[in-house]
Design a protein around this motif. Structure first.
Motif: not given
Length: 269
Positions: A163, A166-167, A171
């Protein structure tokens, strides 16, 4: 004067055989062939384009799982050196491409040290669970329930790492990296984790040296890897934001490793 055989009783009526119309048959055959050919070509075009669209979108987010298990002993040794000693990696960090079917494709891990694989992450995760169980046994706290909780704890830590990566990519405007790539990059954290837990089993105080070392090396490896992914996929991005997020990835390894490295019955702490 008139031949009315059909109207006379008892006399068979001659069959009526109308003359065939060659123009009508030819028009019918040509029309049906045109319709079948047109609809077939149109349907093939629609199905082909939709198939290419689905395949292209699936390949953007998922890849062939077999690709990530094309490894050998030499690759595993070299990859472990890159993950555990990333600052000694003198080569480039970019992946090697090759033309396949008219498109550029990445070479499998067996031919490219920078390619992600899932063999090492899965083996490292399994080793982490075994070492955690051994550590609990030495503390006389082992139980099947405790080992199950540690297994879930490791999976949840892996999910947190995925996570985080991926974030970060999303972004910065780069969310097209295949999910299995990110899963592999996140799973390399268990290699350093195994080293730290094994050090604690052998000599308790070595853990306080090996754990920060594993965090530092994993942070460097992820920063180098994410920079390569960003430079390859992001067209425009904020340079300051780019550096801050990469620094955040590196710093986030310390609390994550500390949490995973705390082998106890209570998996939350």
């Amino acid at each position: 004067m008139y031949n009315n055989l059909g109207a006379q009783p008892g006399v068979p009526r001659p069959p009526t055989n109308p003359q065939p119309n060659p123009f009508g048959n030819s028009f019918y055959g040509a029309g049906s062939g045109l319709i079948r050919g047109g609809l077939g070509a149109y349907g093939e075009k629609i199905l082909g384009s939709s198939s290419e669209y689905v395949q292209s979108n699936i390949s953007r987010y998922f890849s062939d799982p077999q690709y990530y298990f094309q490894v050998n002993d030499q690759y595993v040794r070299n990859k472990l050196k890159v993950v555990l000693l990333p600052f000694l990696h003198r080569g480039h960090w970019t992946r090697i491409t090759e033309p396949v079917g008219g498109r550029l494709s990445y070479k499998p891990p067996i031919y490219d040290i920078n390619a992600p694989d899932l063999y090492i992450p899965f083996m490292a995760f399994g080793t982490y669970v075994v070492l955690a169980g051994l550590s609990l046994g030495l503390q006389r706290k082992f139980s099947p329930e405790a080992l199950n909780w540690l297994f879930v704890k490791g999976l949840f830590g892996w999910f947190l790492q995925v996570s985080l990566l991926k974030v970060t990519l999303l972004s910065l405007g780069s969310g097209e990296a295949p999910l299995l790539d990110i899963l592999a990059y996140a799973g390399y954290a268990f290699t350093g984790m195994c080293l730290a837990v094994l050090g604690r089993i052998i000599w308790r105080y070595s853990y306080y040296f090996l754990m920060p070392w594993a965090c530092l090396c994993m942070g460097i490896f992820l920063v180098k890897t994410m920079k390569r992914v960003l430079f390859a996929e992001v067209r425009s991005y904020d340079s300051s934001k780019h550096h801050y997020l990469l620094l955040f990835i590196a710093l986030a390894q310390f609390p994550l490793f500390t949490w995973l490295g705390n082998i106890s019955v209570n998996w939350l702490f």
